[in-house]
Scaffold this motif. Structure first.
Motif, mmCIF file in Angstrom:
data_model
loop_
_atom_site.group_PDB
_atom_site.id
_atom_site.type_symbol
_atom_site.label_atom_id
_atom_site.label_comp_id
_atom_site.label_asym_id
_atom_site.label_seq_id
_atom_site.Cartn_x
_atom_site.Cartn_y
_atom_site.Cartn_z
ATOM 1 N N SER A 37 0.847 -1.188 0.000
ATOM 2 C CA SER A 37 0.000 0.000 0.000
ATOM 3 C C SER A 37 0.887 1.243 0.000
ATOM 4 C CB SER A 37 -0.907 0.014 1.247
ATOM 5 O OG SER A 37 -0.128 0.259 2.409
ATOM 6 N N SER A 38 0.246 2.391 0.024
ATOM 7 C CA SER A 38 0.978 3.662 0.081
ATOM 8 C C SER A 38 1.345 4.042 1.517
ATOM 9 C CB SER A 38 0.144 4.782 -0.549
ATOM 10 O OG SER A 38 -1.090 4.922 0.154
ATOM 11 N N GLU A 39 0.907 3.230 2.494
ATOM 12 C CA GLU A 39 1.202 3.518 3.896
ATOM 13 C C GLU A 39 2.703 3.404 4.146
ATOM 14 O OE1 GLU A 39 -1.665 2.609 7.464
ATOM 15 O OE2 GLU A 39 -0.365 0.873 7.123
ATOM 16 N N ARG A 40 3.258 4.369 4.898
ATOM 17 C CA ARG A 40 4.689 4.407 5.176
ATOM 18 C C ARG A 40 4.929 4.569 6.667
ATOM 19 N NH1 ARG A 40 4.485 2.523 1.042
ATOM 20 N NH2 ARG A 40 5.424 3.115 -0.953
ATOM 21 N N SER A 117 -2.859 -1.637 5.271
ATOM 22 C CA SER A 117 -1.719 -2.455 4.842
ATOM 23 C C SER A 117 -1.775 -3.890 5.366
ATOM 24 C CB SER A 117 -0.413 -1.799 5.291
ATOM 25 O OG SER A 117 -0.371 -1.671 6.701
#
Length: 303
Positions: A37-40, A117
Motif C-alpha cells: 500500500s501507500s502507507e509508510r 496495509s
C-alpha cells in the motif's frame, strides 16, 4: 588526508556493525497478512521516539559482553495503545538496562493494526510476537543466550501483546514461512508493566478499538481478554502496576494475577500506590526507581 580516510573508514565500519543489530522478522515479500500500500512508517521524536504505521517489523538486538552474559534474553514490546510504539522509553531504554545486568535486551518493532496495509489486522501483532520468539530462539548461539531462558516484557498495550503471546503462543495464527517457524514461540518467563489485560469493563478503550474495533463480538473480546485465556502452560509472570493509573486500571494486573494463581502458575506482583501510567523505568521517582532491580531479582530466582 590519511587521517580523514581512516576516520571515514571507521565511521563506515561502525555503521555496518550498528546495522547488524537490526534484523527483519520475515524474509522479504513473505510477511504474513501484509498488503502492499501507500502507507509508510513514521518516526516522530519529541522527548519520546514514537513509531507508527510499521510496515517491516524488526528486532533490534542489544547484547552484553560475553564475560557478563547470563545466558538470558528478554524480548521487549513497547506500548502505545496499538497506535504507536514508545520505542525508546519502553524499548531501547529497557534493553540497555537489561544489558547492564548481563541480559540480552531485544526490542520488537511490531506491526500495529492497520486497515490499509494488512488483512485480518487483529492477529498481526501476535503474529509478529510469535515470530520474534522463534527468531531469537533460532539465533540463540549467535546471541550467546540459552534456548530455555528467553523471556518477554511488555508495557501497556505492549503488555497486552505480551500476555496474548503468553496465553496464545501455541496457536497457529500464520502459515510457516521457513525453518525458523519450527521453533517454539513459548516465552520461558513473562514480565508485564502496567499492562492492558482485559477487553472487559476495565479495559483501555483505545487499545481495544485499535485491535478489534468498537463493535467487536463478545467472543472476540473474550479471546483477547487474556485473564480468561491462562493455562497451566502460561509462563511464570511478573506484574507491575500503580494503583493510581487512570489510563489502564490496576484491575488489569489484579485479574491476571488471580488467573495465573488459580492455574498454579508462578507469579509475583508489585503494586505501587502512586506512579500513574507509562512511567517506564521510573528513574525519577523514589518509589518506582527500583522496580527494575526487583524484576532482575525475580529473573534470578527462576534460574
Amino acid at each position: 588526508m590519511k587521517i580523514k580516510l581512516m576516520l571515514l573508514l571507521l565511521l563506515m565500519v561502525n555503521g555496518i556493525f550498528a546495522q547488524d543489530t537490526i534484523m527483519p522478522l520475515w524474509p522479504k515479500d513473505k510477511i504474513p497478512n501484509h498488503v502492499k500500500s501507500s502507507e509508510r512508517e513514521i518516526h516522530e521524536q519529541n522527548e519520546i521516539l514514537r513509531i507508527s504505521k510499521v510496515q517491516v517489523p524488526t528486532i533490534e538486538v542489544y547484547l552484553p559482553s560475553k564475560r557478563d552474559a547470563t545466558g538470558e534474553a528478554v524480548l521487549i514490546f513497547p506500548g502505545g495503545g496499538y497506535g504507536i510504539l514508545a520505542y525508546d522509553w519502553e524499548g531501547t531504554d529497557i534493553a540497555k538496562f537489561l544489558n547492564s545486568k548481563g541480559i540480552a535486551g531485544i526490542v520488537l518493532k511490531y506491526r500495529l493494526p492497520s486497515d490499509v496495509s494488512q488483512t485480518d489486522k487483529k492477529f498481526v501483532p501476535l503474529i509478529d510476537a510469535q515470530r520474534a520468539v522463534k527468531l531469537v530462539r533460532s539465533k540463540a548461539e549467535q546471541f550467546n543466550v540459552k534456548t530455555n531462558k528467553i523471556g518477554i516484557i511488555g508495557f501497556s498495550a505492549g503488555g497486552h501483546l505480551a500476555s496474548t503471546l503468553g496465553t496464545h503462543f501455541d496457536e497457529k495464527v500464520y502459515k510457516d514461512v521457513d525453518d525458523i517457524d519450527e521453533e517454539s514461540a513459548r516465552p520461558d518467563f513473562m514480565a508485564l508493566g502496567y499492562p492492558v489485560i482485559s477487553f472487559g469493563p476495565h479495559t483501555h478503550s483505545g487499545s481495544k478499538t485499535n485491535l478489534i474495533g468498537e463493535e467487536a463480538p463478545s467472543e472476540l473480546s473474550d479471546y483477547f481478554s487474556n485473564e480468561k485465556q491462562v493455562t497451566k502452560l502460561t509462563p511464570p509472570t511478573f506484574l507491575l502496576h500503580a494503583t493510581d493509573d487512570t489510563v489502564v486500571p490496576v484491575e488489569n494486573s489484579l485479574l491476571f494475577y488471580k488467573a495465573v494463581k488459580n492455574k498454579g502458575v508462578s507469579a509475583t506482583m508489585h503494586i505501587y500506590p502512586k506512579g500513574g501510567h507509562g512511567f517506564g523505568l521510573g528513574l525519577h521517582d523514589e518509589h518506582l526507581k527500583d522496580w527494575g532491580e526487583g524484576m532482575i531479582d525475580w529473573i534470578i530466582s527462576l534460574r
